[in-house]
Write an enzyme that holds these catalytic residues in place. Structure first.
Site, PDB file in Angstrom:
ATOM      1  N   GLY A  45       0.786  -1.226   0.000  1.00 45.96           N
ATOM      2  CA  GLY A  45       0.000   0.000   0.000  1.00 45.96           C
ATOM      3  C   GLY A  45       0.815   1.270   0.000  1.00 45.96           C
ATOM      4  CG  HIS A  46       4.458   3.619   1.494  1.00 48.77           C
ATOM      5  ND1 HIS A  46       5.737   3.910   1.101  1.00 48.77           N
ATOM      6  CD2 HIS A  46       4.026   4.684   2.192  1.00 48.77           C
ATOM      7  CE1 HIS A  46       6.076   5.103   1.568  1.00 48.77           C
ATOM      8  NE2 HIS A  46       5.041   5.584   2.233  1.00 48.77           N
ATOM      9  CG  PHE A  47       3.193   5.965  -2.432  1.00 52.65           C
ATOM     10  CD1 PHE A  47       2.240   6.664  -1.722  1.00 52.65           C
ATOM     11  CD2 PHE A  47       4.531   6.209  -2.159  1.00 52.65           C
ATOM     12  CE1 PHE A  47       2.602   7.624  -0.799  1.00 52.65           C
ATOM     13  CE2 PHE A  47       4.900   7.157  -1.232  1.00 52.65           C
ATOM     14  CZ  PHE A  47       3.942   7.866  -0.543  1.00 52.65           C
ATOM     15  CB  ILE A  52       9.010   4.161  -2.494  1.00 52.14           C
ATOM     16  CG1 ILE A  52       8.015   5.035  -1.729  1.00 52.14           C
ATOM     17  CG2 ILE A  52       9.014   4.507  -3.965  1.00 52.14           C
ATOM     18  CD1 ILE A  52       8.434   6.491  -1.677  1.00 52.14           C
TER      19      ILE A  52
END
Length: 142
Positions: A45-47, A52
């Site tokens: 979920g990042h991103f 990253i």
């Protein structure tokens, strides 16, 4: 104390252990490395569609290698399963992103170690030798 002994004494395990190897260590500092596996949950979920490594994970990696590993080394045989570690402060500047499957190297220089508090200047470099983040991290080791 060998690198393997230091890593085995760390109070972390996978998936929250961010130390693959200690390259060198002495009473003034440490150099170590870690590779961020693309399967880490935080990448989901990042991103979205462009993963990253979160800054908090970069900070944790620098703290584990640059402060905790050095603290274990400095305390030598007095560090054991009853010892405790707490982050007391950090000030980190983030300069470049770190991507999945990227190997980083962490370098730490001891500023001081007294009364159980270890304060270090720490920086992280990517495989190209570029500094991706740097700052000051302090922690208490008892």
């Amino acid at each position: 104390m060998t690198s393997e002994e230091i890593i085995s004494k760390l109070p972390y395990s996978k998936p929250f252990l961010f130390v693959d190897e200690i390259i060198q260590i002495n009473e003034n500092g440490v150099e170590g490395s870690y590779t961020y596996c693309e399967n880490h949950d935080f990448y989901k979920g990042h991103f979205k569609d462009n993963p990253i490594t979160p800054g908090v994970i970069l900070t944790e990696t620098m703290a584990q290698i640059g402060v905790v590993c050095l603290g274990v080394f400095l305390l030598n045989n007095s560090f054991n399963k009853n010892s405790s570690i707490a982050l007391t402060s950090n000030e980190i500047d983030f300069l470049k992103p770190v991507f999945p499957n990227e190997k980083v190297s962490v370098f730490s220089e001891k500023i001081y170690f007294r009364f159980g508090k270890l304060k270090c200047k720490v920086y992280m470099k990517n495989q190209k030798g570029e500094t991706v983040c740097s700052g000051i991290i302090a922690g208490m080791i008892r």
